[in-house]
Design a protein around this motif. Structure first.
Motif, short mmCIF file in Angstrom:
data_model
loop_
_atom_site.label_atom_id
_atom_site.label_comp_id
_atom_site.label_asym_id
_atom_site.label_seq_id
_atom_site.Cartn_x
_atom_site.Cartn_y
_atom_site.Cartn_z
N THR A 1 3.35 6.06 -7.98
CA THR A 1 2.57 5.77 -6.86
C THR A 1 1.54 6.97 -6.77
O THR A 1 0.35 6.81 -6.56
CB THR A 1 3.49 5.97 -5.49
N PHE B 1 6.94 6.08 1.29
CA PHE B 1 6.76 7.01 -0.05
C PHE B 1 8.16 7.52 -0.03
O PHE B 1 8.67 7.74 -0.94
CB PHE B 1 5.75 7.81 0.16
N ILE B 2 8.60 8.32 0.89
CA ILE B 2 9.97 9.12 0.66
C ILE B 2 11.06 8.28 0.50
O ILE B 2 12.21 8.78 0.07
CB ILE B 2 10.16 9.85 1.98
N SER C 1 9.14 17.17 3.52
CA SER C 1 8.69 15.74 3.90
C SER C 1 9.17 15.74 5.49
O SER C 1 8.66 15.04 6.52
CB SER C 1 9.15 14.86 3.15
N THR D 1 12.37 9.17 -7.16
CA THR D 1 11.52 10.26 -7.78
C THR D 1 10.40 9.78 -8.69
O THR D 1 9.38 9.85 -8.62
CB THR D 1 12.15 11.37 -8.17
N GLN E 1 8.26 7.55 -6.95
CA GLN E 1 7.03 8.51 -6.18
C GLN E 1 5.97 8.90 -7.15
O GLN E 1 4.88 9.14 -6.77
CB GLN E 1 7.81 9.47 -5.63
N GLU E 2 6.38 8.89 -8.51
CA GLU E 2 5.26 9.89 -9.51
C GLU E 2 4.56 8.59 -9.93
O GLU E 2 3.18 8.78 -10.09
CB GLU E 2 6.25 10.19 -10.56
#
Length: 117
Positions: A104, A93-94, A60, A98, A101-102
């Motif tokens: 999303t 997002f970053i 990223s 975690t 993020q999943e």
């Protein structure tokens, strides 16, 4: 934008000090400061450690740096606007956990399925 600038941007977005990230990454704040100012090169191990300290995948970091080196190639306003939205989304997002993020990614897949119907 180089990797050091990306590291600084993410660190500041997270409101973390040089000392905090350097301590977690196993280096000292002076080294990290030189990296952020492009006065010192990162070793692969240091890059990995700093990325982990920031909870960001190394890939990223490179993606953000690359996007800023080569902004949208399209000269039209719609392309530039889309590129800006993508960069903003990636930056946000970053910063997510975690698990978030999943979630999303799952949500985006649902949006794409709905758009295909």
């Amino acid at each position: 934008m180089n990797i050091g600038q990306v590291l600084r941007k993410i660190r500041k977005e997270r409101k973390a000090s040089l000392e905090e990230i350097a301590l977690i990454a196993g280096t000292d704040a002076a080294n990290l400061s030189r990296v952020e100012r492009d006065k010192q090169r990162l070793t692969p191990d240091m890059l990995e450690n700093v990325a982990k300290a920031l909870d960001v995948p190394v890939s990223s970091l490179y993606l953000i740096a690359e996007q800023n080196l080569h902004p949208a190639k399209s000269t039209n306003d719609a392309g530039k606007a889309a590129a800006a939205r993508l960069e903003d989304a990636l930056s946000r997002f970053i910063l997510l956990s975690t698990q978030d993020q999943e979630l999303t990614v799952d949500f985006m897949e649902l949006l794409l399925k709905a758009a295909r119907k």
